[in-house]
Design a protein around this motif. Structure first.
Motif, PDB file in Angstrom:
ATOM      1  N   SER A 114      24.932   9.361  27.252  1.00  0.00           N
ATOM      2  CA  SER A 114      26.210   9.242  27.958  1.00  0.00           C
ATOM      3  C   SER A 114      27.011   8.032  27.484  1.00  0.00           C
ATOM      4  CB  SER A 114      25.961   9.145  29.459  1.00  0.00           C
ATOM      5  OG  SER A 114      25.246   7.954  29.707  1.00  0.00           O
ATOM      6  N   ARG A 142      28.162  18.638  19.500  1.00  0.00           N
ATOM      7  CA  ARG A 142      28.454  17.950  20.755  1.00  0.00           C
ATOM      8  C   ARG A 142      27.185  17.636  21.522  1.00  0.00           C
ATOM      9  NH1 ARG A 142      31.740  23.167  21.337  1.00  0.00           N
ATOM     10  NH2 ARG A 142      29.803  23.610  20.281  1.00  0.00           N
ATOM     11  N   ILE A 149      23.001  16.811  26.358  1.00  0.00           N
ATOM     12  CA  ILE A 149      23.766  16.486  27.571  1.00  0.00           C
ATOM     13  C   ILE A 149      23.381  17.399  28.723  1.00  0.00           C
ATOM     14  CG2 ILE A 149      25.731  15.297  26.555  1.00  0.00           C
ATOM     15  CD1 ILE A 149      27.283  17.749  26.463  1.00  0.00           C
ATOM     16  N   LYS A 202      20.767  17.684  34.128  1.00  0.00           N
ATOM     17  CA  LYS A 202      21.752  18.393  34.941  1.00  0.00           C
ATOM     18  C   LYS A 202      21.062  19.496  35.711  1.00  0.00           C
ATOM     19  CE  LYS A 202      25.934  17.273  32.632  1.00  0.00           C
ATOM     20  NZ  LYS A 202      26.894  17.533  31.619  1.00  0.00           N
ATOM     21  N   GLN A 237      25.214  23.369  36.417  1.00  0.00           N
ATOM     22  CA  GLN A 237      25.974  22.619  35.418  1.00  0.00           C
ATOM     23  C   GLN A 237      25.562  23.033  34.002  1.00  0.00           C
ATOM     24  OE1 GLN A 237      28.281  20.261  35.597  1.00  0.00           O
ATOM     25  NE2 GLN A 237      28.328  19.564  37.710  1.00  0.00           N
ATOM     26  N   LEU A 296      27.178  26.120  32.760  1.00  0.00           N
ATOM     27  CA  LEU A 296      28.525  25.939  32.204  1.00  0.00           C
ATOM     28  C   LEU A 296      28.448  25.620  30.716  1.00  0.00           C
ATOM     29  CD1 LEU A 296      30.363  23.786  34.895  1.00  0.00           C
ATOM     30  CD2 LEU A 296      30.660  26.206  34.414  1.00  0.00           C
ATOM     31  N   LEU A 297      27.497  24.771  30.362  1.00  0.00           N
ATOM     32  CA  LEU A 297      27.356  24.403  28.953  1.00  0.00           C
ATOM     33  C   LEU A 297      26.906  25.601  28.122  1.00  0.00           C
ATOM     34  CD1 LEU A 297      25.671  20.928  29.252  1.00  0.00           C
ATOM     35  CD2 LEU A 297      27.857  21.413  28.185  1.00  0.00           C
ATOM     36  N   ARG A 300      29.742  27.824  27.471  1.00  0.00           N
ATOM     37  CA  ARG A 300      30.955  27.329  26.826  1.00  0.00           C
ATOM     38  C   ARG A 300      30.729  26.650  25.482  1.00  0.00           C
ATOM     39  NH1 ARG A 300      31.804  27.994  31.698  1.00  0.00           N
ATOM     40  NH2 ARG A 300      33.831  28.400  32.638  1.00  0.00           N
ATOM     41  N   HIS A 336      38.410  37.112  33.299  1.00  0.00           N
ATOM     42  CA  HIS A 336      38.443  36.128  32.231  1.00  0.00           C
ATOM     43  C   HIS A 336      38.384  36.839  30.885  1.00  0.00           C
ATOM     44  CE1 HIS A 336      37.497  32.661  29.741  1.00  0.00           C
ATOM     45  NE2 HIS A 336      37.981  31.935  30.731  1.00  0.00           N
ATOM     46  N   PHE A 390      33.882  34.362  30.885  1.00  0.00           N
ATOM     47  CA  PHE A 390      33.307  33.147  31.443  1.00  0.00           C
ATOM     48  C   PHE A 390      33.093  33.334  32.942  1.00  0.00           C
ATOM     49  CE2 PHE A 390      35.108  29.737  28.310  1.00  0.00           C
ATOM     50  CZ  PHE A 390      34.425  30.354  27.292  1.00  0.00           C
ATOM     51  N   PRO A 398      32.613  22.312  39.949  1.00  0.00           N
ATOM     52  CA  PRO A 398      31.616  21.519  39.224  1.00  0.00           C
ATOM     53  C   PRO A 398      32.216  20.408  38.367  1.00  0.00           C
ATOM     54  CG  PRO A 398      31.960  23.595  38.105  1.00  0.00           C
ATOM     55  CD  PRO A 398      32.805  23.649  39.339  1.00  0.00           C
ATOM     56  N   VAL A 458      37.708  24.409  34.307  1.00  0.00           N
ATOM     57  CA  VAL A 458      37.053  25.108  33.208  1.00  0.00           C
ATOM     58  C   VAL A 458      36.855  26.598  33.521  1.00  0.00           C
ATOM     59  CG1 VAL A 458      35.885  23.077  32.331  1.00  0.00           C
ATOM     60  CG2 VAL A 458      34.757  24.499  34.027  1.00  0.00           C
ATOM     61  N   VAL A 495      33.513  20.568  29.947  1.00  0.00           N
ATOM     62  CA  VAL A 495      32.107  20.517  30.339  1.00  0.00           C
ATOM     63  C   VAL A 495      31.334  19.518  29.487  1.00  0.00           C
ATOM     64  CG1 VAL A 495      32.009  22.824  31.273  1.00  0.00           C
ATOM     65  CG2 VAL A 495      31.612  22.480  28.840  1.00  0.00           C
ATOM     66  N   PHE A 496      31.866  19.156  28.335  1.00  0.00           N
ATOM     67  CA  PHE A 496      31.119  18.260  27.451  1.00  0.00           C
ATOM     68  C   PHE A 496      31.286  16.806  27.847  1.00  0.00           C
ATOM     69  CE2 PHE A 496      32.490  21.954  24.941  1.00  0.00           C
ATOM     70  CZ  PHE A 496      31.263  22.555  24.817  1.00  0.00           C
ATOM     71  N   ARG A 513      32.401  12.933  28.287  1.00  0.00           N
ATOM     72  CA  ARG A 513      32.407  11.844  27.321  1.00  0.00           C
ATOM     73  C   ARG A 513      30.964  11.471  27.050  1.00  0.00           C
ATOM     74  NH1 ARG A 513      36.112   7.510  26.119  1.00  0.00           N
ATOM     75  NH2 ARG A 513      37.609   8.381  27.559  1.00  0.00           N
ATOM     76  N   ASP A 542      40.813  27.304  30.100  1.00  0.00           N
ATOM     77  CA  ASP A 542      39.569  27.278  29.334  1.00  0.00           C
ATOM     78  C   ASP A 542      39.208  28.690  28.946  1.00  0.00           C
ATOM     79  OD1 ASP A 542      37.438  26.185  28.081  1.00  0.00           O
ATOM     80  OD2 ASP A 542      36.127  26.336  29.803  1.00  0.00           O
TER      81      ASP A 542
END
Ligand code: SF4
Lengths: 538, 716, 247
Positions: free
Chosen positions: A159, A222, A227, A231, A235, A238-239, A242, A324, A328, C52, C71, C196-197, C199, C220
């Motif tokens: 982070s 990324r 990351i 979580k 959460q 979502l990753l 996406r 969507h 998504f 979220p 998002v 969602v990524f 920082r 998004d």
């Protein structure tokens, strides 16, 4: 007219139990009981046997290679080599090392598809693979990053910003063409072809023909897997959804499958059916997009326009259906977020039928356009043996007569119950890949129709409590097999998340398989592979 | 005038002799001074003497002693000689200064400069003797001296890594050519009063058709060796590559011209042909030479070798002009013949100037970077801006881009080929058209070739690992280079002053004047001038041509290839006005662009390379890459042999090296010399096979021959 | 191969009439959540808690929205306990909150706008939606908008993705290579706020931390028409959403 060769891959079912018994006889290994019945786990006790064992699995038994999952446990490294026993589930080869270990043997020389996996591990975990022929500049570009960062180790705090700062001036690309006067034509990462993903190519040439195209990827890296750690499932979902939008449903499905497997939830039938439906809708849309890209790369503008319209109409239909355009926010562990009315289903069906019909017309026309065919035929040929060596997956592999289709070979969800065919070609050129794309798109269209006519009426969601444990989720994404390996910790938080994507696999295959082509064919070959850099980069 | 010219020639010979003596006796820097000073004196004397002859039109003649049985030795400086002598002086002046500078900085004391000085002056003397010799004996003797001195100079560095065989090949070829030349003179001189050129010329008019053809073929072959024509030029690229940088400017700028001089002297002056056959051969050979030369130049990456091939190309253009002139003259069209010959002489002059400049440039590049490989150069413009500018001028000139000199002579050459419309035979016209097309293709490839030469060496980023160590000395433009660059510009901008001078030599040979039709005096002519057709004069007056007569001296600044057609303006061209117009338009454009884009600034920063942090040398175009399309298109001509094709891998798929090496056998070697060599070898083996060493066999041979001879006697 | 030609003619014009009139076909846009009033501030808090990424902000009984962060997870939409109102439009490009003084591009750019797109760690959706602008259904050439592969000719920089660390230098170089005047548009939630990524060591969490952003196009991904709206706002042919003043 294109010859339709929609046949099942010529593969006989592997006898996994016999195979494992044989391995046990030949090597010092324990067969561990796994938490999920679909994976047979072989624990290798003698590291020197890792190579021959993997070799035996990949070459002698004919298993497909899934990928490498490295995990830093509190006391040890756990390295899993995942293999697919055709039609008989998964086999994982497990290696445990003390945390102080810094090296382990490389299997890339035996299983070439493991090459990039090992390089990735070297970059991200700092584990070195002995005798790997080519380590170095990979995910963390040596131009920017110093050595020894290992960002995926637990002690690394992702982070916080870690200024890469430096511009390493002594960096030199690794070039292999030694012809006098050879040079590497740089393309990208801000892609010179217009709107494109960030990839940097080094086209090695002596002037006319490109002898070798070296892609430098991971500009979009990324660190999604890192990351996600710490979580909660919501959460992390979502990753998963996406990081690669072109097959976002497949990836979220694979993630949900892993979570559901951990918590042992039984997904309701209607949700299962709708998941298949949406997967096939995504496949159809994805393939229409790739076909549009191929048409565009050959500069046949009218056909490109037609294909692009088909794709955009499918995007709109998806949006009307699900809310969507890229599907998504639909998958949740335990089922789907929303239900659809009968009317919505019928609207979708007519849109899909129309798209399939238009694609058929398009294919028919294209097969009569000699200028188009001339550019695709013999372009970027991947011989079946090469495809097998490199473990190519998805339509690209199937165009070279290899390519496992997980929907058939290791069925998930409801795929066992539905009738469909997996096209396969032998030529392995650009045109074969295009034909496979068309055939798969038709199959998807038919499947959508079958599903809508047979939808169950029940709940679409079962409550899902996240538990501690780990599992593998697998899905045949539009580009090919994708594996999501997930370990949830005590409080239901993600401890390790590993995404193995088909693009990662096929990018490796792409640059190894495609050598010696005319410069102007480069965009065409690239388009026929339909690769996604961002999916590869994660 | 007469006396002054002779005096200048004496001065030259005295200076030359002093040069030889002083270089032999001095040491160290003094030798270099000797070379610089005495060469300058020599060159200036030559230019002055030649200019006097060209201006006055009087040819001084000296008669030397008589040798019993051979005739008189005569020296005579006529207009043709003067032109070549002038070129000689023009080139020797900067070339000698370059030598002095180069040796001074490069080799210090260790270098055998003394020997070089002796050979240098001796060569200069023998070249001048060839040019002013007016009888066959002195011509041939000085020719032989020149050949040997060339050989000595090519090999004098005795570097272990240079190809000493190149010098031998050149000497061997020169000697073979020399034999041909001797035979040609024998054929012409059979039945002449003596071997003086005057007597030969008188005899030439009476020669039979067969004798003319014989003299032409032998002379063309013999002089063709020096001029670098196909198929007898295979020595040239090797020799130029091996020759030291101090000597190549002279090799390319002076001795190459001797071939043209020989062809002109023997085949146009002494024994002119009657029909168009001989000329056609010269035209075709010239055009082919040009094409082959430029093809190999374009694909060559060693700068010296590339320039050598380009010399072959220019020789081809010159000989094509000479050939066209011979055809026109043989068919009775004196004016087109004069124009074509003017073109050839003009191109000779131009080529000497820019090729000297280019070879000096390549010598400086090699001295500064230690390499001539264009693949490894790049980015020199930043280190050596002065050198970059003069090299660019030379490249533009040799690519025939106005306003430089190459454009003018190539333009006239092509125009004169277009004049073939006047010829009667349509097959000859077709050959002219094909040759014209070949020369046009050559011109286009020449642009490619020199774009590559300049861009790959001076632009882009540095590709090699050389350090620009001596760039301080060699990177800056020096008098020897600037002088030639200015000559390139002047010869290109003021052709109307050059053509009348050349015309002095053209007129007696082509039996007509080119200047009347090439540079007509319409500035000074009134509309009622009788020399020019009224319609033509009227046109130019309407265009406002006469306004210049008040301001500009001479014949005006418009070059014209005037046909017999009604509309005379079609073939007019004025490089002088063009450059003024060009400058004006460029200035105007600059102003307009400035005005129009004031709202918008241009972002000036690094080269855009797709966003990568730094463009690396590995990622920039190489000379090989640049010319590879040409190599692919003309694959049928180059016929590369892939001698190596390796794809190394570790563990099946980890490619570690790809290497394909191609070797090309030069077209001329492949088509002419290898077959000839094979035949000779075969014959030699046959002869060797007869030598078994057994006495019986030899006795048997003797008997067989005896029988054969007896049989022959019996039959006759 | 004249059938291509005839086939093209037979289909007629399919291009949208936007911006002359609104495009009304369903599915061109997923719509967007909008500020919604709830019965009580507690309910609004609950509604905000659903999100979220913290795109919903409770202000008294109103659940307000920071669309730039959304998002499209649909958690406040389908099957939500406290669903937000959803508006099906697409003209939502707005001035970037951090942009000091946004000015539209000068007049000449209205009819000729060259756009360069940089993929800075994007998931492929935003990039694909930008690509769709070249689709015959949108065909932005008719509006004088062109995509260019080189920044030397570009007036507008569209950035998609949260700017991954490996793309930081290329993105900066692209911006520096563009001639003035130039505008930067952040397309999609990731480019605006990191999405969602977020920082992290590998992602800069939005373009604004690297370049001065002028306009943002939330979503998004934002649908093609929203991106088109953003480009038209940059040239002053449309007004930005939220009624912000354009100088
Ligand atoms: S759709 Fe947008 S606003 Fe609603 S919960 Fe998801 S991210 Fe938040």
């Amino acid at each position: 007219m294109a010859v339709i060769r929609a046949t099942d891959p010529p593969a006989e079912r592997l006898d996994r139990e016999a195979l494992i018994a044989d391995l046990q006889r030949r090597f010092h290994c324990d067969v561990a009981a796994t938490e999920s019945g679909t994976i047979a786990s072989i624990r290798v006790t003698d590291l020197s046997e890792l190579r021959p064992l993997c070799r035996s699995l990949f070459w002698d038994a004919g298993c497909g290679f899934g990928g490498i999952v490295v995990e830093e446990r509190p006391q040890s490294w756990e390295v899993r080599y995942i293999f697919l026993a055709r039609f008989a589930g998964w086999i994982e080869v497990l290696v445990s090392l003390p945390l102080s270990a810094t090296t382990l043997p490389s299997i890339s020389a035996e299983v070439h598809a493991a090459d990039w996996h090992e390089r990735e591990v070297e970059d991200l975990f700092g584990l070195r693979f002995e005798q790997h022929p080519r380590l170095g500049d990979f995910i963390l570009h040596d131009q920017f990053w110093g050595e020894g960062l290992a960002p995926f180790r637990k002690r690394f705090d992702i982070s916080k910003a870690h200024s890469n700062g430096q511009n390493n001036v002594s960096w030199r690309p690794l070039l292999v063409v030694r012809d006098p006067g050879a040079f590497a034509m740089p393309v990208g990462p801000v892609y010179e072809g217009g709107i494109g993903e960030s990839v940097h190519f080094m086209l090695e040439t002596v002037g006319e023909d490109v002898l070798r195209a070296i892609p430098r990827l991971f500009f979009n890296f990324r660190a999604v897997e890192k990351i996600a750690e710490g979580k909660d499932v919501g959460q992390a979902l979502l990753l998963a959804e996406r990081f690669a939008a072109k097959s976002s449903f497949a990836h979220s499905l694979a993630f949900c499958a892993a979570v559901e497997r951990i918590s042992g939830v039984n997904v309701p039938l209607r949700a299962k059916q709708l998941r298949v439906l949406l997967s096939e809708l995504e496949r159809l849309r994805h393939h229409a997009g790739v076909i549009a890209g191929i048409c565009e790369s050959t500069a046949l503008a009218v056909s490109a326009a037609h294909a692009a319209i088909i794709e955009e109409r499918l995007l709109r239909a998806s949006c009307c259906f699900t809310g969507h355009r890229y599907l998504f926010g639909l998958n949740i562990p335990g089922g789907l977020r929303r239900d659809f009315t009968e009317q919505q289903c019928q609207d979708l069906l007519s849109a899909v039928r129309l798209a399939a019909k238009q694609l058929e017309t398009l294919e028919d026309r294209l097969s009569f356009t000699s200028s188009f065919l001339d550019r695709l035929e013999e372009a970027g040929v991947v011989a079946p043996e090469t495809a097998r060596d490199l473990n190519l997956v998805g339509p690209v592999g199937r165009a070279s007569g290899c390519g496992h289709d997980l929907r058939k070979e290791c069925p998930y969800g409801l795929y066992k119950q539905y009738e469909f065919q997996v096209p396969s070609e032998k030529q392995g050129d650009g045109y074969a890949r295009l034909r496979v794309l068309f055939q798969e798109a038709y199959q998807s269209g038919t499947l959508v129709g079958d599903l809508i006519s047979s939808l169950d009426s029940g709940p679409i969601h079962a409550p899902c409590q996240s538990r501690q444990g780990f599992a593998l989720g697998w899905v045949e994404a539009p580009i090919g097999a994708t594996l999501h390996w997930l370990r949830l910790g005590e409080s239901g938080l993600v401890e390790r998340y590993r995404i193995i994507t088909p693009s990662f696999n096929n990018w490796l295959g792409f640059h190894v398989a495609v050598e010696d082509f005319a410069f102007q064919d480069f965009p065409i070959i690239l388009a026929t592979f339909g690769l996604s850099a961002t999916e590869c980069d994660r | 005038m007469y006396g002054v010219t002779q005096g200048l020639l004496f001065l030259f010979f005295i200076a030359c002799a002093c040069g030889i003596v002083l270089s032999a006796s001095s040491r160290g820097k003094a030798t270099l001074w000797t070379i610089a000073v005495f060469s300058t004196v020599c060159a200036l004397a030559l230019m002055a003497a030649a200019a006097l002859v060209l201006i006055s039109g009087q040819a001084p003649e000296m008669r030397l002693w008589t040798l019993e049985g051979f005739g008189r030795f005569t020296l005579r400086l006529d207009a043709l000689s003067s032109i070549f002598l002038f070129i000689c002086g023009l080139v020797y002046l900067p070339a000698s200064l370059f030598v002095a500078r180069y040796l001074g900085h490069r080799f210090e004391e260790r270098y055998p400069a003394r020997r070089f000085g002796v050979f240098h002056f001796a060569l200069m003397g023998s070249v001048v003797l060839i040019l002013i010799a007016h009888d066959a004996y002195s011509f041939l003797i000085s020719w032989e001296c020149m050949s040997i001195l060339c050989y000595l100079l090519v090999n004098y560095e005795q570097n272990p890594d240079t190809d000493t065989r190149a010098g031998y090949i050149m000497l061997a070829m020169s000697e073979a050519g020399f034999l041909c030349i001797v035979l040609a003179f024998v054929i012409v001189g059979r039945g002449a009063a003596d071997f003086s050129f005057a007597a030969l010329a008188a005899q030439g008019l009476r020669l039979s058709r067969g004798a003319i053809w014989g003299a032409f073929l032998l002379g063309f072959l013999g002089f063709g060796v020096k001029a670098g024509l196909v198929p007898v030029n295979f020595w040239l690229p090797r020799c130029y590559t091996a020759a030291p940088p101090t000597f190549i400017p002279i090799l390319a700028g002076v001795t190459l011209n001797l071939g043209f001089y020989g062809i002109l002297r023997l085949n146009m002056d002494l024994a002119p042909a009657h029909g168009w056959g001989t000329g056609l051969i010269a035209l075709v050979v010239g055009s082919l030479t040009a094409l082959v030369g430029i093809l190999y130049a374009t694909t060559e990456n060693d700068m010296k070798t590339m320039l050598a091939h380009s010399s072959i190309e220019n020789a081809g253009i010159i000989v094509a002009g000479i050939g066209a002139s011979m055809v026109f003259r043989g068919s009775g069209f004196a004016v087109p013949a004069a124009i074509a010959l003017t073109a050839a002489l003009y191109h000779t002059l131009n080529h000497s100037v820019y090729k000297t400049l280019l070879f000096q440039g390549s010598g400086e590049i090699e001295a500064a970077t230690g390499t001539r490989e264009m693949d490894r150069l790049g980015g020199l413009a930043r280190f050596a801006p002065g050198l970059s500018v003069v090299f660019l001028v030379a490249c533009l000139a040799i690519s025939a881009v106005p306003p430089f000199n190459g454009f003018v002579s190539e333009w006239i050459t092509l125009q004169s080929l277009l004049r073939s419309a006047v010829l009667a035979s349509s097959s000859v016209k077709i050959v002219f058209a094909l040759c014209g097309a070949t020369l046009a293709l050559t011109a286009a490839l020449a642009v490619t070739c020199f774009v590559k030469a300049y861009a790959m060496s001076f632009l882009g980023i540095k590709r090699g690992d050389w350090e620009p160590h001596s760039i301080k000395v060699f990177g800056h433009s020096h008098f020897s280079s600037v002088y030639l660059a200015i000559a390139c510009l002047l010869l290109g901008v003021l052709p109307t002053f050059v053509v009348p001078a050349l015309n002095r030599a053209v007129e007696p040979i082509a039996t007509a004047s080119a200047s009347a039709s090439l540079v007509p005096p319409f500035f000074t002519a009134t509309p009622t001038n009788q020399q020019l057709p009224p319609a033509f004069l009227q046109d130019f007056h309407n265009l406002g041509a006469q306004t210049g007569s008040k301001i500009l001296p001479g014949r005006g600044l418009v070059l014209l290839v005037r046909g017999a057609e009604q509309n005379p303006v079609v073939f007019a061209m004025s490089p002088s006005y063009s450059i003024v117009a060009l400058a004006f338009l460029l200035g105007l454009t600059w102003l307009i662009v400035r005005g129009a884009t004031q709202a918008r600034s241009v972002a000036r920063n690094e080269l855009w390379a797709g966003g990568i942090p730094r463009l690396l040398p590995e990622m920039s175009y190489t000379a090989t890459g640049f010319s590879n399309p040409v190599r692919v298109v003309f694959q049928a001509i180059f016929r590369p042999n892939i001698v190596e094709d390796t794809r190394e891998t570790v563990a099946v798929h980890f490619r570690t090296a790809i290497l394909r090496r191609r070797e090309e056998t030069h077209l001329v070697d492949r088509l002419f010399f290898h077959p000839v060599g094979d035949a000779v070898n075969w014959f030699a083996r046959l002869l060797a096979g007869m030598h078994h060493g057994r006495l019986n066999t030899y006795i048997a041979y003797g008997l067989v021959f005896l029988l054969l001879i007896l049989l022959l006697f019996r039959l006759t | 191969m004249s059938f291509w030609f005839w086939n093209g003619l037979r289909r007629g014009i399919q291009t949208t009439r936007y911006p002359k009139s609104m495009e009304l076909e369903r599915g061109v846009s997923p719509g967007r959540p909008v500020a919604t009033s709830f019965k009580s501030s507690a309910e609004a808090e609950q509604a905000a808690g659903q999100c979220p990424v913290g795109a919903i902000v409770a202000r008294d009984s109103v659940a307000d929205l920071e669309l730039g962060r959304c998002v499209y997870c649909q958690r406040c939409h389908f099957g939500a306990r406290y669903p937000l109102d959803w508006k099906y439009d697409y003209e939502w490009a707005q001035i970037f909150p951090g942009a000091q003084d946004f000015a539209v591009l000068p007049k000449p750019y209205r009819k000729s706008l060259h756009v360069i797109v940089v993929d800075a760690g994007d998931c492929g959706a935003c990039l694909h939606e930008v690509k769709q602008l070249n689709n015959p259904l949108y065909n932005v050439h008719r509006l004088g908008i062109f995509f260019t592969p080189t920044p030397r000719a570009a007036d507008v920089l569209l950035v998609v993705g949260p700017v991954s660390e490996n793309m930081r230098v290329p993105l900066q170089k692209t911006y520096e290579a563009m001639p003035d005047p130039k505008r930067v548009l952040a397309v999609g939630a990731c480019a605006i706020s990191g999405g969602v990524f977020g920082r992290s060591a590998m992602s800069a969490g939005g373009v604004a931390s690297i370049l001065p952003v002028d306009l943002e196009i939330p979503g998004d991904p934002p649908p093609p028409l929203a991106i088109l709206h953003g480009l038209l706002v940059a040239t002053g042919r449309k007004v930005p959403a939220a009624g912000a003043q354009v100088s």
